[in-house]
Design a protein around this motif. Structure first.
Motif, PDB file in Angstrom:
ATOM      1  N   LEU A 292     -10.621  20.215   9.275  1.00  0.00           N
ATOM      2  CA  LEU A 292     -12.037  20.036   8.981  1.00  0.00           C
ATOM      3  C   LEU A 292     -12.800  21.349   8.796  1.00  0.00           C
ATOM      4  CD1 LEU A 292     -13.078  17.005  11.203  1.00  0.00           C
ATOM      5  CD2 LEU A 292     -12.602  17.070   8.760  1.00  0.00           C
ATOM      6  N   PRO A 293     -12.491  22.431   9.554  1.00  0.00           N
ATOM      7  CA  PRO A 293     -13.224  23.681   9.329  1.00  0.00           C
ATOM      8  C   PRO A 293     -13.095  24.232   7.905  1.00  0.00           C
ATOM      9  CG  PRO A 293     -12.099  23.762  11.443  1.00  0.00           C
ATOM     10  CD  PRO A 293     -11.615  22.520  10.743  1.00  0.00           C
ATOM     11  N   MET A 294     -12.128  23.704   7.114  1.00  0.00           N
ATOM     12  CA  MET A 294     -12.012  24.166   5.730  1.00  0.00           C
ATOM     13  C   MET A 294     -13.275  23.890   4.927  1.00  0.00           C
ATOM     14  SD  MET A 294      -8.145  23.411   4.397  1.00  0.00           S
ATOM     15  CE  MET A 294      -8.344  24.550   3.038  1.00  0.00           C
ATOM     16  N   LEU A 295     -14.078  22.927   5.359  1.00  0.00           N
ATOM     17  CA  LEU A 295     -15.326  22.626   4.665  1.00  0.00           C
ATOM     18  C   LEU A 295     -16.275  23.820   4.662  1.00  0.00           C
ATOM     19  CD1 LEU A 295     -15.923  19.008   6.049  1.00  0.00           C
ATOM     20  CD2 LEU A 295     -15.099  19.645   3.763  1.00  0.00           C
ATOM     21  N   SER A 296     -16.112  24.722   5.618  1.00  0.00           N
ATOM     22  CA  SER A 296     -16.985  25.904   5.691  1.00  0.00           C
ATOM     23  C   SER A 296     -16.473  27.068   4.852  1.00  0.00           C
ATOM     24  CB  SER A 296     -17.123  26.358   7.148  1.00  0.00           C
ATOM     25  OG  SER A 296     -15.881  26.853   7.644  1.00  0.00           O
ATOM     26  N   MET A 297     -15.257  26.960   4.321  1.00  0.00           N
ATOM     27  CA  MET A 297     -14.673  28.083   3.584  1.00  0.00           C
ATOM     28  C   MET A 297     -15.504  28.531   2.388  1.00  0.00           C
ATOM     29  SD  MET A 297     -10.512  27.843   3.596  1.00  0.00           S
ATOM     30  CE  MET A 297      -9.594  28.701   4.884  1.00  0.00           C
ATOM     31  N   PRO A 298     -16.033  27.620   1.552  1.00  0.00           N
ATOM     32  CA  PRO A 298     -16.859  28.100   0.433  1.00  0.00           C
ATOM     33  C   PRO A 298     -18.066  28.910   0.887  1.00  0.00           C
ATOM     34  CG  PRO A 298     -16.208  25.827   0.073  1.00  0.00           C
ATOM     35  CD  PRO A 298     -15.819  26.173   1.474  1.00  0.00           C
ATOM     36  N   LEU A 299     -18.711  28.485   1.970  1.00  0.00           N
ATOM     37  CA  LEU A 299     -19.870  29.223   2.478  1.00  0.00           C
ATOM     38  C   LEU A 299     -19.459  30.599   3.004  1.00  0.00           C
ATOM     39  CD1 LEU A 299     -21.769  26.367   4.362  1.00  0.00           C
ATOM     40  CD2 LEU A 299     -22.276  27.321   2.107  1.00  0.00           C
ATOM     41  N   LEU A 300     -18.350  30.641   3.737  1.00  0.00           N
ATOM     42  CA  LEU A 300     -17.885  31.926   4.278  1.00  0.00           C
ATOM     43  C   LEU A 300     -17.457  32.860   3.159  1.00  0.00           C
ATOM     44  CD1 LEU A 300     -15.800  30.607   7.318  1.00  0.00           C
ATOM     45  CD2 LEU A 300     -18.074  31.665   7.361  1.00  0.00           C
TER      46      LEU A 300
END
Length: 540
Positions: A292-300
């Motif tokens: 689920l933390p992959m959802l933050s990858m574009p923002l990071l």
């Protein structure tokens, strides 16, 4: 009289050694060559006129010791580019290390599920996954870690020397965390069956946090190479450590650790006998939380791109097609993994067989490779931004080397000297190993004969003299006009398959033209060189 001076003004203490002495009229020794008063004065004059430091200010001639490079033995890997040797090993090591870090948290998660009665099969999962984790992190990970240090000091000892010199206490702290991680992991592996459940959970927590702590400290050093931040002015360890890309890269790597842990666990669970299809599906779905933390990858990733230097950002936005391609590989592979994991496992509660898990792990390796290639590539023309160029010369050394010559500081003999029919070709080979060999081969991977062999002789001279203008991610040429001509003749000779009877090029007019081109190019990297040129041409 002998003296050493470590210059803090450009953050390169310990990399430079100048010896001066009185011996007739040969009063100064630079590298392995004695020079007279006039030559030494010329170097100091060049430093004052063209000197460029990490703090972007002119430097006093009293700091001249910072302009004499340290020279180390050169290792030749034949047709294999040195960057491929350390890059290939580094990608594999990073992949394993991030799996080991995320794997610690995943095992803690399953231990907690078992302790609280939420998953009756948790004990079997912990036992099997941890055995694989121990094998990879304690054996393969440790060997590749040592291999990274070994290859680093062979490929660019100046770079690793600067990193250790500036952050030796940070490295020492990281080793304490690594020692704590290894101790906790061994204790859990050895005494797990006799420990109370809460003691096992506490031991796994120590193992996991220590592993992530090791990433925390190493990330600060690696991100400093690209964005040293205020360190270029203050030379404070903490200014360098908590640099502009520290947090986005740390958080991005943490997410990558969790994803690799989930994929690794899915492979192991599929290989474990004795599970029914429903049990296997349920256990793998419990791993989906780590995706689920992959959802933050574009923002990071967007945060990271926002804070890197503009010229570095331009390389991956089309300035370098190779870097743009590898960025797309990393982004595409990550999107495929995230889409399958989040939608298939988390939302639809599907299962994942061993073949699919292995394929996704291979995509993750590709994403890691692409990401690490981009991280290394966007630093160009530096290995440490504003402090050390990719060819292991400092911005401050370029001006002095254009007077004294880069080969004057190289005390090592040329291997197979008899193969070079003229002194000029032999000199060109020495220039190549000092200026080019870190990133290029002669005729192998990224070979100079393929990159520039087909140019005319005039093109070679002009393009190398204005190297940072020819390709913006290349450092300025550091050497005299005669050394540049020797390099051009050597590459031309190699391109001609070492043709016999190669004539020497000693025309003073050629040297004078090269000198003018070098002066026009300046000693700064491309963006800074363009700024200085525009300032010089503007009316006063």
């Amino acid at each position: 009289m002998a003296w050493n001076r470590h210059n803090r003004s450009d953050g390169l203490k310990g990399l430079v050694h100048l010896r001066a002495g009185a011996r007739g009229n040969r009063v100064s020794r630079i590298g392995n060559r004695w020079i007279d008063f006039h030559q030494f004065a010329s170097i100091l004059h060049a430093i004052r006129e063209q000197g460029f430091s990490a703090s972007s200010r002119y430097i006093s001639p009293m700091d001249a010791s910072a302009y004499i490079p340290a020279v180390y033995p050169v290792n030749d890997f034949g047709p294999v580019m040195k960057g491929l040797v350390i890059g290939g090993l580094g990608i594999f090591h990073v992949f394993l290390a991030q799996f080991a870090i995320g794997g610690g948290f995943l095992i803690w998660w399953f231990e907690w599920l078992g302790l609280t009665g939420r998953e009756p099969l948790a004990d079997r999962v912990v036992s099997s996954v941890f055995r694989v984790l121990i094998l990879l992190s304690f054996v393969v990970g440790a060997l590749t870690g040592v291999g990274m240090w070994l290859t680093s000091i062979q490929v660019s000892p100046q770079t690793i020397g600067l990193m250790v010199d500036e952050f030796h206490w940070i490295w020492a702290t990281e080793w304490i965390f690594f020692w704590l991680e290894m101790t906790a992991g061994y204790a859990f592996f050895r005494y797990r069956d006799i420990l109370a459940p809460r003691a096992r959970l506490a031991l796994l927590a120590i193992y996991s946090i220590a592993g992530w702590g090791s990433l925390f400290w190493i990330n600060g050093i690696l991100s400093w190479q690209l964005t040293p931040g205020a360190w270029t002015e203050t030379h404070s360890v903490w200014d360098g450590f908590f640099n502009p890309t520290f947090w986005p890269s740390l958080l991005f790597r943490t997410v990558a650790c969790f994803v690799l842990a989930g994929l690794g666990a899915a492979i192991v669970i599929n290989a474990m006998p004795g599970f029914t299809r429903d049990e296997r599906t349920r256990i793998i779905n419990r791993c989906s939380i780590f995706f689920l933390p992959m959802l933050s990858m574009p923002l990071l990733a967007g945060w990271f791109l926002e804070v890197i230097p503009a010229d570095s950002r331009s390389w991956i936005m089309g300035g370098s097609m190779t870097m743009t391609m590898f960025l797309n590989i990393a982004a595409g592979a990550s999107a495929l993994i995230g889409g399958y994991a989040v939608i298939g496992l988390w939302r639809q509660r599907l299962s994942m067989n061993g073949a699919t898990a292995t394929l996704l792990a291979a995509l993750a390796l590709g994403a890691t490779a692409g990401g690490e290639f981009v991280r290394e590539g966007i630093r160009k023309p530096y290995t440490v931004r504003e402090a050390l160029f990719a060819n292991a010369t400092t911005p401050a050394q370029i001006a002095s080397l254009r007077v004294s010559g880069v080969t004057a500081h190289d005390p090592y003999p040329l291997r197979n000297r008899a193969d070079f029919p003229t002194e000029q070709l032999a000199l060109g080979r020495v220039v190549y190993r000092n200026q080019c060999a870190i990133c290029h081969t002669v005729s192998g991977t990224n070979g100079l004969t393929e990159l520039m062999g087909g140019w005319s002789i005039e093109q070679k001279r002009l393009n190398v003299a204005k190297l940072q203008w020819t390709k913006g991610f290349m450092p300025p040429f550091a050497g005299t006009p005669s050394e540049l001509e020797a390099l051009v003749q050597y590459i031309s000779w190699e391109y001609a398959e070492r043709r016999a009877g190669w004539p020497e090029s000693r025309d003073p007019a050629v040297f004078a033209q090269i000198a003018r081109w070098l002066d026009e190019a300046g000693t700064a990297p491309a963006p800074r060189a363009q700024e200085l040129a525009q300032r010089a041409e503007s009316p006063r």
